[in-house]
Design an enzyme around this catalytic site. Structure first.
Site, short mmCIF file in Angstrom:
data_model
loop_
_atom_site.label_atom_id
_atom_site.label_comp_id
_atom_site.label_asym_id
_atom_site.label_seq_id
_atom_site.Cartn_x
_atom_site.Cartn_y
_atom_site.Cartn_z
N GLY A 1 -15.48 25.58 9.47
CA GLY A 1 -15.65 25.02 8.13
C GLY A 1 -16.91 24.19 8.01
O GLY A 1 -18.01 24.64 8.36
N GLY B 1 -24.55 30.48 5.22
CA GLY B 1 -24.99 29.09 5.11
C GLY B 1 -25.73 28.83 3.81
O GLY B 1 -25.58 27.77 3.19
N ASP B 2 -26.52 29.80 3.37
CA ASP B 2 -27.25 29.67 2.11
C ASP B 2 -26.28 29.61 0.93
O ASP B 2 -26.47 28.84 -0.01
CB ASP B 2 -28.21 30.84 1.92
CG ASP B 2 -29.10 31.06 3.13
OD1 ASP B 2 -29.41 30.08 3.83
OD2 ASP B 2 -29.48 32.22 3.38
#
Length: 332
Positions: A238, A264-265
């Site tokens: 998470g 991640g973006d």
């Protein structure tokens, strides 16, 4: 409006393979080519959510990258350069393991770098947030992000500024936080280790055990130097959010991982959109993890829409005073 800068964009080629065998012929079972780069992916997520976005990136007028951006319907403002946008290749195995091969990218002259900065500052005056993301191109000094953050802060004092980078540019920004602190930094555990000297493997392993003290301590070192919010992405564990007023963790909803490229973006996009909407920090974190998890469940550089999110099963916990307290949904 949320603007993004991708100083070293790419065409992302994703090849699905049964397995990566070094030194042997590997045949792809599927292939995708998409406009990529961290800021491009963030702008894509913002646009898919129906919000105003603008992606800025250096790109030649006839570069195939422009066609890739147009196919994705990403609002785009190119900064003209002489070189060609690089191609980054990802090999994705059935269990979600992703091997990336990234080219260096086009080298920018001093004049081209000044063109990028001018474009960024011009659009920042009408923006709510600016996201600076990805690696720096050849020819750029490692502290270019620090210089851009300082220029943005001077031009637009109330602008929300987020930075997501790694290695030398991240370390150079870390050395200059006292004069160029962004609003938001989004390191993963290994990037947080680059900034603080911690062990990235141990940080992520501790998060998987539900232990966040080391992550909080490392992130608070950045907060003490002026960063308002540190969003630490932790893969399958998470994410963790640390501010001057508290700390929270979020666990991802159950998914089948298909590709981690762009996850991640997407997390950063979800967080910044929630931040601009004025949500509470814990709810911004929930949105970030829901976005990142949705992206990881998609093939290639999967960028989710709001309909792809599983917000209900994205659990957020308060870590204040080291007590794991469930944090309710904003709608509850």
């Amino acid at each position: 409006m949320i603007i993004t800068l991708t100083p070293n964009p790419s065409i992302d080629a994703t090849l699905n393979v049964d397995a990566v065998a070094r030194g042997e012929v590997v045949r792809a079972t599927d292939a995708r080519r998409e406009a990529g780069g961290k800021g491009i992916n963030v702008a894509n997520a913002v646009a898919l959510a129906g919000k105003d976005a603008l992606a800025i990136a250096p790109c030649g007028p006839r570069d195939p990258f422009i066609s890739a951006v147009e196919r994705a319907r990403i609002p785009f403002e190119p900064v003209p350069i002489q070189g060609n946008v690089r191609t980054n290749t990802a090999l994705t195995e059935p269990d979600g393991t992703t091997t990336k091969i990234n080219e260096r990218g086009a080298e920018l002259s001093g004049e081209e770098q000044r063109g990028v900065e001018k474009q960024l500052l011009d659009h920042a005056r009408n923006a709510d947030a600016a996201v600076l993301a990805g690696s720096l191109p050849p020819g750029a000094a490692p502290d270019w992000y620090a210089e851009l953050v300082a220029s943005l802060r001077k031009a637009s004092p109330d602008l929300v500024i987020a930075v997501d980078t790694s290695d030398a540019p991240l370390q150079a920004l870390g050395r200059k936080l006292d004069g160029a602190a962004p609003t938001i930094m989004k390191p993963n555990s290994f990037e947080l280790a680059q900034l603080t000297g911690a062990d990235g493997h141990e940080l992520e392993a501790a998060a998987e055990r539900g232990e966040y003290d080391a992550i909080i301590a490392a992130a608070r070192a950045l907060v003490e130097r002026g960063v308002q919010e540190v969003l630490v992405t932790l893969g399958g564990a998470g994410a963790c959010l640390v501010t001057a007023n508290g700390a929270w963790s979020a666990s991802a909803p159950p998914i089948t991982v298909r590709s981690t490229v762009g996850a991640g973006d997407s997390s950063l996009a979800g967080y910044v959109m929630a931040r601009v909407e004025g949500l509470e920090p814990a709810d911004c974190l929930r949105r970030a993890v829901a976005y990142g998890s949705a992206a990881a469940s998609m093939p290639g550089t999967g960028i989710p829409s709001p309909s792809d999110l599983d917000v209900e099963r994205t659990k957020v916990f308060s870590l204040s005073n080291s007590i794991n307290t469930p944090y309710p949904l904003a709608t509850e």
